[in-house]
Scaffold this motif. Structure first.
Motif, mmCIF file in Angstrom:
data_model
loop_
_atom_site.group_PDB
_atom_site.id
_atom_site.type_symbol
_atom_site.label_atom_id
_atom_site.label_comp_id
_atom_site.label_asym_id
_atom_site.label_seq_id
_atom_site.Cartn_x
_atom_site.Cartn_y
_atom_site.Cartn_z
ATOM 1 N N LEU A 95 -5.266 6.240 -1.960
ATOM 2 C CA LEU A 95 -4.519 5.165 -1.747
ATOM 3 C C LEU A 95 -4.179 4.268 -2.737
ATOM 4 C CD1 LEU A 95 -6.022 4.182 1.724
ATOM 5 C CD2 LEU A 95 -4.512 5.885 1.196
ATOM 6 N N GLY A 109 -0.945 6.935 2.088
ATOM 7 C CA GLY A 109 -1.582 7.424 3.355
ATOM 8 C C GLY A 109 -0.752 8.648 3.827
ATOM 9 N N GLU A 148 0.839 -1.299 0.074
ATOM 10 C CA GLU A 148 0.116 -0.039 0.017
ATOM 11 C C GLU A 148 0.636 1.376 0.053
ATOM 12 O OE1 GLU A 148 -2.052 -2.925 2.861
ATOM 13 O OE2 GLU A 148 -0.001 -2.191 2.457
#
Length: 116
Positions: free
Chosen positions: A20, A9, A6
């Motif tokens: 994201l 953020g 990921e």
């Protein structure tokens, strides 16, 4: 094996936006479901949104409907979560997930903090 990473953020003020991204690598089957979960401090992990590899049926947690949009690029093996009109209660670690052949894979998470 499947790896999920990921990104995107960070700290944002209430009313702001973040996007994201989650890149998948490894053995990815053509039929799968990718999605996002989140876990706030002291709370259980909860589903935010999901999207299948085939078709357009998305699924959202009620409290994010109309504010968050999930999308994916199968060629890039990437899923996105566009988050608008962010609220302090959206503060959490956001986890990417991929489900295929009844197996769930998880990323390590990215922290989203909504605060003034």
């Amino acid at each position: 094996q499947v790896q999920l990473v990921e990104s995107g953020g960070g700290l944002v003020q209430p009313g702001g936006s973040l996007r994201l991204s989650c890149a998948a690598s490894g053995t990815i089957f053509s039929i799968n479901i990718m999605g996002w979960y989140r876990q706030a401090p002291g709370k259980e992990r909860e589903l935010v949104a999901t999207i299948p590899s085939i078709g357009t049926t998305t699924n959202y947690k009620d409290s994010v409907k109309g504010r968050f949009t999930i999308s994916r690029d199968n060629a890039k093996k990437t899923v996105y979560l566009q988050m608008n009109s962010l609220k302090p209660e959206d503060t959490a670690v956001y986890y990417c997930t991929l489900r295929q052949n009844t197996v769930n894979y998880w990323g390590k998470g990215t922290l989203v903090t909504v605060s003034s």
